[in-house]
Design an enzyme around this catalytic site. Structure first.
Site, mmCIF file in Angstrom:
data_model
loop_
_atom_site.group_PDB
_atom_site.id
_atom_site.type_symbol
_atom_site.label_atom_id
_atom_site.label_comp_id
_atom_site.label_asym_id
_atom_site.label_seq_id
_atom_site.Cartn_x
_atom_site.Cartn_y
_atom_site.Cartn_z
ATOM 1 N N ASP A 49 0.815 -1.264 -0.048
ATOM 2 C CA ASP A 49 0.061 -0.038 0.074
ATOM 3 C C ASP A 49 0.854 1.311 0.014
ATOM 4 O O ASP A 49 1.798 1.270 1.009
ATOM 5 C CB ASP A 49 -0.740 -0.018 1.387
ATOM 6 C CG ASP A 49 -1.801 1.085 1.262
ATOM 7 O OD1 ASP A 49 -1.578 2.176 0.714
ATOM 8 O OD2 ASP A 49 -2.966 0.950 2.217
ATOM 9 N N LEU A 50 0.853 2.092 -1.059
ATOM 10 C CA LEU A 50 1.673 3.378 -1.106
ATOM 11 C C LEU A 50 1.596 4.319 -0.013
ATOM 12 O O LEU A 50 2.213 4.975 0.279
ATOM 13 C CB LEU A 50 1.165 4.172 -2.319
ATOM 14 C CG LEU A 50 1.587 3.543 -3.488
ATOM 15 C CD1 LEU A 50 0.813 4.006 -4.697
ATOM 16 C CD2 LEU A 50 3.202 3.548 -3.856
ATOM 17 N N ILE A 72 -4.938 6.464 -7.118
ATOM 18 C CA ILE A 72 -6.132 6.447 -7.634
ATOM 19 C C ILE A 72 -6.167 7.165 -8.933
ATOM 20 O O ILE A 72 -5.393 8.289 -9.017
ATOM 21 C CB ILE A 72 -7.037 7.354 -6.429
ATOM 22 C CG1 ILE A 72 -7.246 6.707 -5.000
ATOM 23 C CG2 ILE A 72 -8.564 7.772 -7.071
ATOM 24 C CD1 ILE A 72 -7.580 5.411 -5.092
ATOM 25 N N SER A 109 -1.332 13.888 -14.811
ATOM 26 C CA SER A 109 -2.385 13.756 -15.683
ATOM 27 C C SER A 109 -2.857 15.175 -16.216
ATOM 28 O O SER A 109 -2.499 16.194 -15.742
ATOM 29 C CB SER A 109 -3.371 13.419 -14.657
ATOM 30 O OG SER A 109 -4.799 13.376 -15.468
ATOM 31 N N HIS A 111 -5.458 16.095 -16.051
ATOM 32 C CA HIS A 111 -6.494 16.690 -15.114
ATOM 33 C C HIS A 111 -5.813 17.626 -14.173
ATOM 34 O O HIS A 111 -6.575 18.551 -13.388
ATOM 35 C CB HIS A 111 -7.505 15.654 -14.396
ATOM 36 C CG HIS A 111 -8.136 14.925 -15.316
ATOM 37 N ND1 HIS A 111 -9.015 15.624 -16.191
ATOM 38 C CD2 HIS A 111 -7.778 13.609 -15.877
ATOM 39 C CE1 HIS A 111 -9.702 14.628 -17.000
ATOM 40 N NE2 HIS A 111 -8.826 13.548 -16.882
ATOM 41 N N TYR A 134 -8.991 14.789 -7.677
ATOM 42 C CA TYR A 134 -7.912 13.962 -8.569
ATOM 43 C C TYR A 134 -6.784 14.730 -9.029
ATOM 44 O O TYR A 134 -5.540 14.363 -8.861
ATOM 45 C CB TYR A 134 -8.601 12.921 -9.485
ATOM 46 C CG TYR A 134 -7.485 12.248 -10.454
ATOM 47 C CD1 TYR A 134 -6.844 11.507 -9.950
ATOM 48 C CD2 TYR A 134 -7.690 12.494 -11.587
ATOM 49 C CE1 TYR A 134 -5.892 10.767 -11.020
ATOM 50 C CE2 TYR A 134 -6.993 11.864 -12.581
ATOM 51 C CZ TYR A 134 -6.071 10.939 -12.229
ATOM 52 O OH TYR A 134 -5.355 10.420 -13.168
ATOM 53 N N SER A 163 -4.735 10.625 -22.676
ATOM 54 C CA SER A 163 -5.517 9.467 -22.439
ATOM 55 C C SER A 163 -4.505 8.257 -23.185
ATOM 56 O O SER A 163 -4.522 8.162 -24.571
ATOM 57 C CB SER A 163 -6.894 9.545 -23.255
ATOM 58 O OG SER A 163 -7.388 10.955 -22.848
HETATM 59 P P1 NAI Z 1 -5.551 2.064 -12.853
HETATM 60 O O1 NAI Z 1 -6.366 2.802 -11.876
HETATM 61 O O2 NAI Z 1 -5.956 1.118 -14.017
HETATM 62 O O3 NAI Z 1 -4.289 1.695 -12.009
HETATM 63 C C1 NAI Z 1 -3.765 2.298 -10.834
HETATM 64 C C2 NAI Z 1 -3.300 1.169 -10.102
HETATM 65 O O4 NAI Z 1 -2.750 1.653 -8.743
HETATM 66 C C3 NAI Z 1 -4.330 0.174 -9.512
HETATM 67 O O5 NAI Z 1 -4.004 -1.363 -9.951
HETATM 68 C C4 NAI Z 1 -4.523 0.100 -8.136
HETATM 69 O O6 NAI Z 1 -4.811 -0.926 -7.425
HETATM 70 C C5 NAI Z 1 -3.300 0.886 -7.707
HETATM 71 N N1 NAI Z 1 -3.394 1.417 -6.378
HETATM 72 C C6 NAI Z 1 -4.414 2.404 -6.008
HETATM 73 N N2 NAI Z 1 -4.206 2.556 -4.764
HETATM 74 C C7 NAI Z 1 -3.022 2.238 -4.259
HETATM 75 C C8 NAI Z 1 -2.352 2.278 -3.097
HETATM 76 N N3 NAI Z 1 -2.815 3.030 -2.059
HETATM 77 N N4 NAI Z 1 -1.332 1.510 -2.793
HETATM 78 C C9 NAI Z 1 -0.907 0.730 -3.950
HETATM 79 N N5 NAI Z 1 -1.335 0.871 -5.186
HETATM 80 C C10 NAI Z 1 -2.658 1.400 -5.444
HETATM 81 O O7 NAI Z 1 -4.948 3.470 -13.603
HETATM 82 P P2 NAI Z 1 -3.752 3.491 -14.943
HETATM 83 O O8 NAI Z 1 -5.168 3.826 -16.074
HETATM 84 O O9 NAI Z 1 -3.351 2.404 -15.165
HETATM 85 O O10 NAI Z 1 -3.215 4.774 -14.861
HETATM 86 C C11 NAI Z 1 -1.873 4.681 -14.177
HETATM 87 C C12 NAI Z 1 -1.443 5.938 -13.620
HETATM 88 O O11 NAI Z 1 -1.480 7.063 -14.691
HETATM 89 C C13 NAI Z 1 -2.351 6.476 -12.796
HETATM 90 O O12 NAI Z 1 -1.510 7.205 -11.598
HETATM 91 C C14 NAI Z 1 -3.064 7.568 -13.362
HETATM 92 O O13 NAI Z 1 -3.435 8.612 -12.477
HETATM 93 C C15 NAI Z 1 -2.072 7.993 -14.537
HETATM 94 N N6 NAI Z 1 -2.851 8.253 -15.612
HETATM 95 C C16 NAI Z 1 -3.464 7.633 -16.709
HETATM 96 C C17 NAI Z 1 -3.917 7.999 -17.616
HETATM 97 C C18 NAI Z 1 -4.653 6.923 -18.579
HETATM 98 O O14 NAI Z 1 -4.880 7.385 -19.604
HETATM 99 N N7 NAI Z 1 -4.582 5.754 -18.453
HETATM 100 C C19 NAI Z 1 -4.366 9.285 -18.133
HETATM 101 C C20 NAI Z 1 -3.511 10.141 -16.954
HETATM 102 C C21 NAI Z 1 -2.911 9.740 -15.889
HETATM 103 C C1 15L Z 2 -6.726 10.367 -16.464
HETATM 104 O O1 15L Z 2 -6.052 11.111 -15.870
HETATM 105 C C2 15L Z 2 -7.281 8.951 -15.965
HETATM 106 O O2 15L Z 2 -6.486 8.178 -15.333
HETATM 107 C C3 15L Z 2 -7.837 8.274 -17.067
HETATM 108 O O3 15L Z 2 -8.694 7.071 -16.802
HETATM 109 C C4 15L Z 2 -8.379 9.072 -18.345
HETATM 110 O O4 15L Z 2 -9.841 9.209 -17.932
HETATM 111 C C5 15L Z 2 -7.636 10.208 -18.632
HETATM 112 O O5 15L Z 2 -7.289 10.997 -17.558
HETATM 113 C C6 15L Z 2 -8.365 10.996 -19.854
HETATM 114 O O6 15L Z 2 -8.481 12.405 -19.309
HETATM 115 O O7 15L Z 2 -8.747 10.484 -20.770
#
Ligand code: NAI
Ligand code: 15L
Length: 264
Positions: A49-50, A72, A109, A111, A134, A163
């Site tokens: 857990d982070l 998150i 992000s 955001h 967020y 994205s």
């Molecule tokens: P995701 O939500 O699928 O993966 C995040 C992971 O972090 C999850 O597996 C979750 O279990 C883990 N996590 C959450 N809270 C935690 C904690 N307290 N301790 C340890 N692990 C924890 O998100 P995704 O899409 O894979 O994105 C990865 C990163 O990139 C995130 O930080 C997200 O904010 C960022 N991001 C992603 C975008 C996208 O288009 N996929 C866009 C902008 C930012």
């Molecule tokens: C994010 O920051 C989210 O993690 C991802 O799930 C998408 O929603 C992305 O931004 C977006 O803006 O498309």
């Protein structure tokens, strides 16, 4: 690289990058609070857990690079965001300080700037305009990266991801989309650049209709190869583009600008 740490490795991006970055490091340490499956030959799996300071201290030991995806990733309550994205980032930077400053790629992000209108072209030095708690937590992460760089010389690539999915899921994402392959190329350049510093990089492909100017990061040599235009016709066939006053057409952060403050 001897040992690369990927946090958030069980998430959407983590699962893709786990495979694509396999050849890049002799060992990959994968961590998450969710199930990580079975370890491949060069993988180490760590449930962590982070928000747990001591656990993150152990997690970072022995790593010479960190891809920080954990936390998150959408709008949620302050309590949930506090643990993963605020405490988590603090714990990560403190652990990096204790363990020789491994280079960090921080998954920030779009955001952080979501309330800018889509008519504004942004450079990385423009003021933040987060679109929810967020987004604010990612502003905090960027500020932590900047402070640890100024105070301790800790290098971080702050990647403001647009994205990053297999393909754009709606018309807004034609502007914000980054392909997985472009992200992999960026990650490799950030870890191998002779000098990284602490740049803010727009995590976006070479889309015709992007809003973001990446010229301040050109020194990294990253030239994204993908372009979302190849998906436009299929998107148009699937659904009409949103009207100009719809959040997905008005704001860079799209529908995130409409999220309430969650209380649960
Ligand atoms: P995701 O939500 O699928 O993966 C995040 C992971 O972090 C999850 O597996 C979750 O279990 C883990 N996590 C959450 N809270 C935690 C904690 N307290 N301790 C340890 N692990 C924890 O998100 P995704 O899409 O894979 O994105 C990865 C990163 O990139 C995130 O930080 C997200 O904010 C960022 N991001 C992603 C975008 C996208 O288009 N996929 C866009 C902008 C930012
Ligand atoms: C994010 O920051 C989210 O993690 C991802 O799930 C998408 O929603 C992305 O931004 C977006 O803006 O498309």
């Amino acid at each position: 690289m001897e040992r690369l740490l990927i946090t958030g490795a069980a998430g959407g991006l983590g699962r893709v990058l786990r495979e694509k970055l396999r050849p890049f490091a002799r060992k990959i340490r994968l961590s998450d609070i969710a199930d990580l499956g079975a370890a491949a030959e060069n993988e180490e799996l760590v449930s962590c857990d982070l928000g747990d300071e001591a656990a993150v201290m152990d997690l970072v030991a022995g790593c010479d690079g960190i891809l920080h995806l954990g936390g998150i990733s959408v709008e949620q309550s302050f309590e949930k965001i506090l643990n993963g994205n605020l405490r988590g980032v603090y714990n990560l930077y403190e652990a990096a300080r204790a363990h020789g400053h491994p280079r960090i790629i921080f998954a920030s992000s779009n955001h952080t700037i979501g309330f800018y209108p889509q008519t504004t072209r942004l450079t990385a030095d423009m003021p933040m305009k987060p679109d929810g708690l967020y987004g604010v937590s990612k502003c905090f992460g960027e500020a932590m990266a900047s402070m640890y760089h100024s105070k301790f010389g800790q290098e971080t690539a702050i990647v403001r991801i647009g994205s990053c999915f297999e393909q754009p899921l709606n018309h807004r994402m034609l502007s914000t989309w980054m392909s997985h392959d472009d992200f992999v190329d960026l990650i490799q350049r950030c870890f191998t650049a002779p000098k990284l510093g602490c740049p803010i990089i727009w995590g976006v492909s070479d889309n015709d209709c992007t809003w973001w100017d990446n010229s301040s990061a050109r020194y990294l040599g990253w030239r994204p190869q993908s372009n979302s235009e190849v998906f436009r016709a299929a998107l148009d066939a699937k659904e009409a583009a949103p009207p100009v006053d719809h959040p997905n057409a008005a704001y860079q952060g799209g529908m995130f600008t409409q999220d309430p403050i969650h209380k649960d």
